[in-house]
Design a protein around this motif. Structure first.
Motif, short mmCIF file in Angstrom:
data_model
loop_
_atom_site.label_atom_id
_atom_site.label_comp_id
_atom_site.label_asym_id
_atom_site.label_seq_id
_atom_site.Cartn_x
_atom_site.Cartn_y
_atom_site.Cartn_z
N ASP A 51 25.11 12.97 50.10
CA ASP A 51 24.13 12.47 49.14
C ASP A 51 24.54 12.77 47.71
OD1 ASP A 51 22.70 11.63 51.31
OD2 ASP A 51 21.24 13.26 51.25
N GLN A 52 24.92 14.04 47.45
CA GLN A 52 25.29 14.38 46.08
C GLN A 52 26.62 13.75 45.68
OE1 GLN A 52 24.64 16.59 48.54
NE2 GLN A 52 25.86 18.46 48.39
N VAL A 53 27.53 13.57 46.65
CA VAL A 53 28.76 12.84 46.33
C VAL A 53 28.41 11.42 45.93
CG1 VAL A 53 30.87 11.86 47.32
CG2 VAL A 53 30.29 14.25 47.75
N GLY A 54 27.51 10.80 46.69
CA GLY A 54 27.15 9.41 46.41
C GLY A 54 26.44 9.21 45.10
N GLY A 55 25.56 10.17 44.71
CA GLY A 55 24.75 9.98 43.52
C GLY A 55 25.30 10.60 42.26
N LEU A 56 26.17 11.60 42.39
CA LEU A 56 26.69 12.28 41.19
C LEU A 56 28.04 11.74 40.76
CD1 LEU A 56 25.78 16.00 42.02
CD2 LEU A 56 24.39 14.26 40.88
N VAL A 57 28.80 11.18 41.70
CA VAL A 57 30.12 10.62 41.37
C VAL A 57 29.96 9.11 41.21
CG1 VAL A 57 32.50 10.34 42.14
CG2 VAL A 57 31.25 12.44 42.68
N PRO A 58 30.43 8.53 40.12
CA PRO A 58 30.20 7.10 39.88
C PRO A 58 30.98 6.21 40.85
CG PRO A 58 31.68 8.00 38.22
CD PRO A 58 31.17 9.16 39.01
N GLY A 59 30.51 4.96 40.99
CA GLY A 59 31.26 3.93 41.69
C GLY A 59 31.33 4.12 43.19
N ILE A 60 32.44 3.59 43.73
CA ILE A 60 32.68 3.61 45.18
C ILE A 60 33.71 4.70 45.47
CG2 ILE A 60 33.34 2.20 47.16
CD1 ILE A 60 32.83 -0.29 45.37
N LYS A 61 33.44 5.53 46.47
CA LYS A 61 34.35 6.64 46.74
C LYS A 61 34.23 7.06 48.20
CE LYS A 61 30.26 8.08 45.20
NZ LYS A 61 29.37 7.34 44.28
N ILE A 62 35.19 7.88 48.61
CA ILE A 62 35.15 8.47 49.95
C ILE A 62 35.27 9.98 49.79
CG2 ILE A 62 37.65 8.07 50.27
CD1 ILE A 62 37.08 7.89 53.30
N GLY A 63 34.32 10.69 50.37
CA GLY A 63 34.36 12.14 50.37
C GLY A 63 34.91 12.63 51.70
N ARG A 64 35.63 13.72 51.65
CA ARG A 64 36.23 14.27 52.88
C ARG A 64 36.08 15.78 52.89
NH1 ARG A 64 40.33 10.69 51.02
NH2 ARG A 64 40.63 8.82 52.34
N SER A 65 35.97 16.31 54.10
CA SER A 65 36.02 17.76 54.30
C SER A 65 36.87 18.04 55.53
CB SER A 65 34.62 18.35 54.49
OG SER A 65 34.00 17.81 55.65
N LYS A 66 37.61 19.13 55.50
CA LYS A 66 38.47 19.48 56.62
C LYS A 66 37.70 20.37 57.59
CE LYS A 66 42.76 19.20 53.94
NZ LYS A 66 43.93 19.96 53.42
#
Length: 984
Positions: free
Chosen positions: A790-805
């Motif tokens: 949620d915070q990746v989607g709303g705090l980082v602009p545009g279209i993106k992919i978040g990842r965690s190992k």
């Protein structure tokens, strides 16, 4: 049932049907062979009419997944056959059929000419395989005969009436009477004694009118289970003829310290093999607990040997032998007896022409010094003397305890047998024929069961400590139903307290909760619920302080008070899940090391720091970001920051005020809306409920603590902290235009907005990357859990992919997805938000998902894999732009199916109807967030479809109130502004 099994049927144990659906059924040590036949019969009966399947249990039958049996127009009785060689048929039964497929006769151990008559064009013959289908009317006629004398003597009804028992053959007494080439006279007279002849006459009358047809299934295979040790070992160590259909496991329900020492073509079932135990190809070990170093040569079968036998086995060359330990009951005296035979031995062949330990008896006598008089009474005729009645096996000794070495010496060379021969002669010995009635089957099965669970505890340790994606739920169920739950709870306590890893300990506590839930046996209420009973508080306190071992001990002590009835067991299970969540929080809070806070200019008093944020759409991968999945499996989520109806719907503003207090204000939908909730905190005690999500202002209180503006553990009062650090207090306003339960990430994005504005108002600065991890930390302190998407989607602009190992500390890395020029506008033209009018009510959704993950249900593990791979595919589709909108739509549809797998029940009926109505007009669609209600986002085939789709949904029945909203991709993301006292 779709698992690998260990079967025991009348003392036989063999392995191991592989997983069609791994983990679908509880593990069991002792299963009836019908379980295996049930799997095969389900394949056979696809499309069959109502009727009765009859199966014999002396064979191993393998059937293709699609046998292709034609049931059109079927009536009467049908036998199932498998193709086999004419050579094999010489010692077996085959069907003789006519051109229409009707059975003419059953040929058993026929001549070469008779078997040749039954052959098909490819030279194979249809083997009798033990499976028969009776149509409903034929079954009714057959079953009706059980009350007709003398057939009633085949059942307990007749036996209890005093009738002498009659044994009938399924094929040669029941099926054969319907064969077209058999006459009544030949059939009835072939029955032997008068009782069987009378029974055959009744069966002829009842069944003769039914046609008997045959279906031979291509690709099926059949293995008859004989008493031959060679056949038995072969059935466990070599693939049957239809290797593509049935794959045997090398190890089943076993713990093997060094599995690399088991050669291909060997088999281990229900064993605990510690240390270096080398097993050659073509050998089998069952129900044994052995300690290496040991070396077992080829052609061996070892069964029922306990760990104390290991010393005797060391240095003893074993090859082509069957070595078994038995539980024997001699009146009131239980004892252990060991038997030793050769793989090639024949039990019933006369000794003068047979072998023992794979050598002629005469050679065995010369080597060991044993005489015929030691084994058989003098009056026994030579032709009756055989291995079956040879008194070979020591049972009791007057002075000494007997062990495995008292039969192993029979393998020794002549030079070392003298002392052993004297001891052997002094012992009371029995033949296998004499031992058989004395076998204590209850003790034998009890020992096998105890060994099963002993190696099961090793499996628990191996799986948990090795972070393996293996489900322990089947073992937990078996432990509960077989009375081994205390031992399993103790094993899990030990793992949790000694692992030294919060993640491992959390999973162990979750497994304890599953055991307690199984013990309630479906009673006692819902598994999900509150977990804050004061009796558990001391244990929780230890865990909160990082004392895992102490916490586990306190939990176990408290657990014993809650095990008397189902309601208490379920409540205890909830508190174990509460304890598990404490450890999950501690694991996730390791992410705070990635929060870097710098210094910034302190804004003037009463000047607002205002932050506005977009909403987020999760296009794929959600749930893979949820702890513990995200740090145990690894996660990937594709998000897009969106403006809803042209504005950023979520925001917060903070300013310093002269009064040393905290004013917490929740506004309506905009910064200029009236206050809905106002709260003033003047003492540290006012902040103590920050970890109770439903407490007023809990999120804002947690933000002050997580940003370290306020030190809750400090001895300094709140007023003093505020005056000393900032020259006054703070006023916080928050707002959101989105409805509760929207699925657009409101609460996490709002937490990010509050922390960003609070950092800035306090003279600090944090990057977006730091804010992502800070929100993770805050939500764990708030005890709401949740992931990072949620915070990746709303705090980082545009279209993106978040990842965690799949590791701790948990670190989230964000990659912006570069799309072709103009594609963001194209996406906006094709994406619409539909408010379903349904508020998401799935309060326990997260608990259920985490519970299923900790249980490592195979479907959940596989779904987690697919969530991540679908996210990567979705990201690739976005990079390719407008040409791949259909592929993007497929990713959305796939994502929705994955969400429903992860959280069953997240699609309300009204939403399902809405999606059905929209399906012809969209490339793909998905409920935002966890589902259950809120917003549906759709990717339309044509651009600018808001009005057209509104008309379509208006005409759809049963949708209730809905609304459609346009969205745009927000390329700016989080915005921070410092404004004057008047808001300008």
């Amino acid at each position: 049932q779709g698992r690998d099994f260990s079967f025991d049927d009348c003392g036989r144990a063999f392995a191991c049907l592989p997983a069609e659906e791994p983990g679908a059924m509880a593990e069991a040590l002792v299963c009836n062979l019908d379980s295996l036949l049930g799997t095969m019969t389900r394949r056979l009966c696809v499309g069959s009419p109502p009727g009765m399947w009859v199966c014999s249990t002396d064979m191993l039958l393998t059937v293709p997944s699609a046998p292709g049996i034609d049931w059109d127009g079927f009536q009467g009785v049908r036998v199932i056959a498998v193709p086999g060689s004419q050579a094999y048929a010489r010692n077996h039964g085959v069907y003789l059929t006519d051109e229409q497929g009707l059975v003419r006769d059953i040929i058993y151990k026929g001549t070469a000419a008779q078997i040749q008559q039954c052959a098909g064009p490819d030279g194979t013959v249809p083997l009798v395989c033990g499976v028969v289908f009776f149509s409903a009317d034929a079954a009714e006629q057959l079953l009706a005969t059980h009350v007709i004398p003398p057939l009633d003597a085949c059942t307990y009804m007749g036996l209890d009436s005093g009738a002498p028992p009659i044994q009938l053959s399924l094929f040669f007494d029941i099926v054969l009477c319907m064969a077209g080439g058999v006459t009544q006279e030949a059939f009835v007279k072939g029955g032997g004694d008068i009782g069987v002849r009378s029974a055959r006459s009744v069966l002829w009358t009842a069944l003769r009118a039914f046609p008997l047809s045959m279906t031979c299934i291509p690709g099926a295979s059949y293995d008859y289970m004989t008493t031959s040790a060679s056949d038995y070992i072969r059935s466990l160590t070599f693939l049957p003829s239809s290797a593509s259909l049935l794959r045997f496991c090398k190890t089943a329900h076993s713990h093997v310290d060094q599995p690399e020492l088991l050669e291909d073509g060997s088999s281990v079932t229900n064993c605990l093999l510690e240390g270096a135990v080398r097993l050659a190809a073509g050998s089998v070990i069952q129900h044994c607990h052995l300690q290496g170093p040991l070396e077992i040569g080829p052609g061996c079968l070892l069964s029922g040997l306990a760990t104390g036998s290991s010393l005797a086995l060391r240095g003893c060359p074993l090859r082509d032998v069957v070595l078994q330990g038995h539980h024997v009951q001699l009146r009131d005296l239980p004892c252990r007896v060991f038997t030793l035979t050769g793989r090639l031995d024949d039990w019933q062949r006369p000794a003068k022409e047979a072998m023992y330990l794979n050598v002629p008896w005469a050679e065995f006598f010369r080597r060991t010094g044993i005489r015929e008089g030691d084994l058989w009474d003098a009056e026994m005729p030579q032709e009756s003397r055989c291995l079956l009645n040879a008194r070979l096996f020591p049972v009791l000794h007057a002075c000494e305890a007997l062990g495995l070495e008292d039969v192993l010496w029979l393998l020794a060379p002549a030079a070392v047998v003298g002392e052993r021969l004297v001891r052997w002669r002094a012992a009371w010995r029995m033949s296998w024929q004499e031992l058989l009635p004395c076998l204590d089957m209850a003790a034998e099965l009890g020992a096998r069961q105890a060994l099963f669970f002993l190696q099961g505890w090793r499996k628990v340790q191996r799986v948990l400590l090795g972070h393996q994606d293996v489900s322990l739920l089947p073992l937990a169920r078996s432990a509960v139903y077989e009375g081994y739950h205390e031992a399993m709870l103790g094993t899990l306590d030990e793992v949790a307290s000694t692992a030294g890893d919060a993640g491992i300990a959390a999973r162990a506590l979750a497994c304890i909760a599953e055991v307690l839930g199984c013990m309630a046996r479906g009673e006692g209420g819902l598994r999900s619920g509150p977990a804050a009973n004061r009796e558990w508080a001391p244990a929780f306190g230890h865990l909160e302080c990082g004392d895992i071992a102490g916490g586990v001990r306190e939990l176990a002590a408290e657990r014993h008070k809650w095990m008397s009835r189902p309601a208490l067991l379920v409540r205890a299970a909830r508190h174990y899940e509460g304890a598990e969540q404490i450890l999950v929080r501690q694991a996730v809070m390791s992410s705070c090391q990635f929060v870097t806070v710098g210094q910034a200019e302190l804004p003037p008093l009463r000047h607002w720091v205002q932050v506005a944020c977009p909403a987020r759409l999760d296009l794929s991968g959600g749930w893979s970001d949820t702890p513990p999945i995200t740090y145990e499996h690894g996660g990937a989520v594709v998000d897009v920051a969106v403006l809803v109806d042209g504005c950023r719907p979520i925001g917060a503003r903070v300013r310093r005020i002269a009064e040393p207090e905290l004013r917490l204000v929740s506004l309506g939908g905009t910064p200029r809306s009236e206050a809905v909730v106002e709260l003033v905190c003047q003492e540290l005690e006012d902040l103590q409920d920050y970890c109770q999500p439903h407490a007023p202002g809990a999120l804002l209180k947690a933000a002050f603590i997580c940003t370290e503006v306020v030190q809750l553990s400090s001895q300094k009062p709140l007023r003093a902290q505020l005056m000393d650090g900032f020259g006054g207090g703070f006023e916080v306003h928050t707002w959101s235009k989105l409805p509760h339960g929207s699925g657009l990430g409101t609460s996490s994005i709002l937490a990010g907005a509050v922390m960003a504005s609070l950092y800035r108002a306090a003279g600090k600065a944090a990057s977006t990357q730091s804010l992502i991890h800070a929100v993770l930390h805050l939500e764990q302190r708030l005890t709401t859990g949740g992931g990072w998407q949620d915070q990746v989607g709303g705090l980082v602009p545009g279209i993106k992919i978040g990842r965690s190992k799949a590791q701790l500390p948990l670190r989230v890395e964000v990659e912006k997805i570069l799309v072709p020029d103009g594609f963001t506008q194209t996406l906006a033209d094709h994406l619409l938000l539909v408010y379903t009018g349904k508020t998401r009510l799935a309060r326990n959704l997260l608990q259920d998902v985490v519970r299923n993950w900790y249980a490592r249900l195979p479907s959940i593990v596989q779904n987690a894999d697919m969530l991540v791979s679908n996210a990567e595919e979705c990201a690739q589709a976005l990079r390719q732009g407008e040409s791949n909108l259909p592929l993007l739509g497929e990713c959305l549809d796939r994502y929705w199916q994955q969400k429903k797998c992860m959280a069953p029940g997240c699609e309300p009926l009204a939403v399902g109807r809405m999606m059905d109505a929209l399906r012809p007009y969209v490339y793909g669609q998905c409920l935002a967030g966890a589902g259950g209600g809120g917003f549906l986002y759709i990717l339309t085939k044509a651009p600018q479809q808001k009005e057209a789709l509104h008309q379509i949904l208006t005409k759809t029945q049963g949708l209730g109130n809905f609304s459609i909203h346009s969205i745009e991709v927000d390329v700016r993301g989080l915005s921070v502004e410092v404004v004057g006292c008047d808001g300008k």
